[in-house]
Design a protein around this motif. Structure first.
Motif, mmCIF file in Angstrom:
data_model
loop_
_atom_site.group_PDB
_atom_site.id
_atom_site.type_symbol
_atom_site.label_atom_id
_atom_site.label_comp_id
_atom_site.label_asym_id
_atom_site.label_seq_id
_atom_site.Cartn_x
_atom_site.Cartn_y
_atom_site.Cartn_z
ATOM 1 N N TYR A 137 -18.017 10.938 69.211
ATOM 2 C CA TYR A 137 -18.746 12.068 68.632
ATOM 3 C C TYR A 137 -19.034 11.843 67.152
ATOM 4 O O TYR A 137 -18.201 11.319 66.425
ATOM 5 C CB TYR A 137 -17.927 13.365 68.735
ATOM 6 N N LEU A 138 -20.214 12.299 66.760
ATOM 7 C CA LEU A 138 -20.578 12.448 65.359
ATOM 8 C C LEU A 138 -20.623 13.958 65.161
ATOM 9 O O LEU A 138 -21.479 14.636 65.726
ATOM 10 C CB LEU A 138 -21.940 11.814 65.070
ATOM 11 N N VAL A 139 -19.680 14.488 64.409
ATOM 12 C CA VAL A 139 -19.512 15.938 64.337
ATOM 13 C C VAL A 139 -19.978 16.478 62.991
ATOM 14 O O VAL A 139 -19.582 15.991 61.931
ATOM 15 C CB VAL A 139 -18.044 16.331 64.586
ATOM 16 N N VAL A 140 -20.830 17.510 63.077
ATOM 17 C CA VAL A 140 -21.377 18.157 61.892
ATOM 18 C C VAL A 140 -20.548 19.396 61.577
ATOM 19 O O VAL A 140 -20.244 20.201 62.460
ATOM 20 C CB VAL A 140 -22.860 18.530 62.111
ATOM 21 N N HIS A 141 -20.191 19.522 60.299
ATOM 22 C CA HIS A 141 -19.392 20.634 59.797
ATOM 23 C C HIS A 141 -20.084 21.274 58.604
ATOM 24 O O HIS A 141 -20.977 20.688 57.994
ATOM 25 C CB HIS A 141 -18.033 20.135 59.274
ATOM 26 N N CYS A 142 -19.587 22.460 58.238
ATOM 27 C CA CYS A 142 -19.848 23.037 56.924
ATOM 28 C C CYS A 142 -18.483 23.208 56.279
ATOM 29 O O CYS A 142 -17.466 23.277 56.971
ATOM 30 C CB CYS A 142 -20.576 24.374 57.025
ATOM 31 N N THR A 143 -18.443 23.279 54.973
ATOM 32 C CA THR A 143 -17.163 23.440 54.298
ATOM 33 C C THR A 143 -16.666 24.890 54.331
ATOM 34 O O THR A 143 -15.526 25.159 53.959
ATOM 35 C CB THR A 143 -17.249 22.977 52.823
#
Length: 137
Positions: A6-12
């Motif tokens: 997985y390439l996982v996108v987050h926000c802080t």
């Protein structure tokens, strides 16, 4: 090299002007993490900061970190603390470029948001990353 699924996108989940050093201090001092939460973090101006080599495990999604590259943008909440897609155009562009590069390196990895993992009760990354990046091959 690790097996990346997985390439996982987050926000802080911080205000868009939060300094990366403040986020790092929170991880170290409050959460007592030895490793950062993300491999990459993208500032409001689009600057991509590599916090950890991708062959190391970061702390992005509990129970899945060994198979993930974690990428975050600074922001993701409004001034009341509610989830909101606060990405600047520069962040959107930098995130897209980075995801395309990583997808070339890990062609079988799925791109999705933190919230897309089973059992996760967060809005992170405050937009539908799975849908937005579904055409990256």
């Amino acid at each position: 090299m690790r097996n990346i699924n997985y390439l996982v996108v987050h926000c802080t989940a911080t205000q868009p002007n939060t300094k990366i050093s403040s986020i790092q201090n929170y991880w170290r001092n409050e959460l007592k993490w030895k490793s950062p939460g993300y491999h990459y973090i993208i500032e409001a101006n689009g600057n991509v900061v590599n916090l950890l080599p991708i062959d190391k495990v970061s702390n992005g999604v509990a129970g899945h970190n060994s198979e993930i590259i974690n990428i975050s943008y600074v922001g993701g909440i409004d001034f009341k603390g509610n989830p909101k897609d606060t990405r600047t155009e520069a962040q959107k562009e930098a995130l897209l470029i980075l995801l395309k590069q990583l997808k070339k390196q890990f062609p079988s990895a799925k791109i999705q948001g933190h919230r897309d993992f089973k059992g996760v009760k967060k809005a992170c990354p405050s937009f539908d990353a799975k849908a937005e990046y579904q055409n990256i091959v």
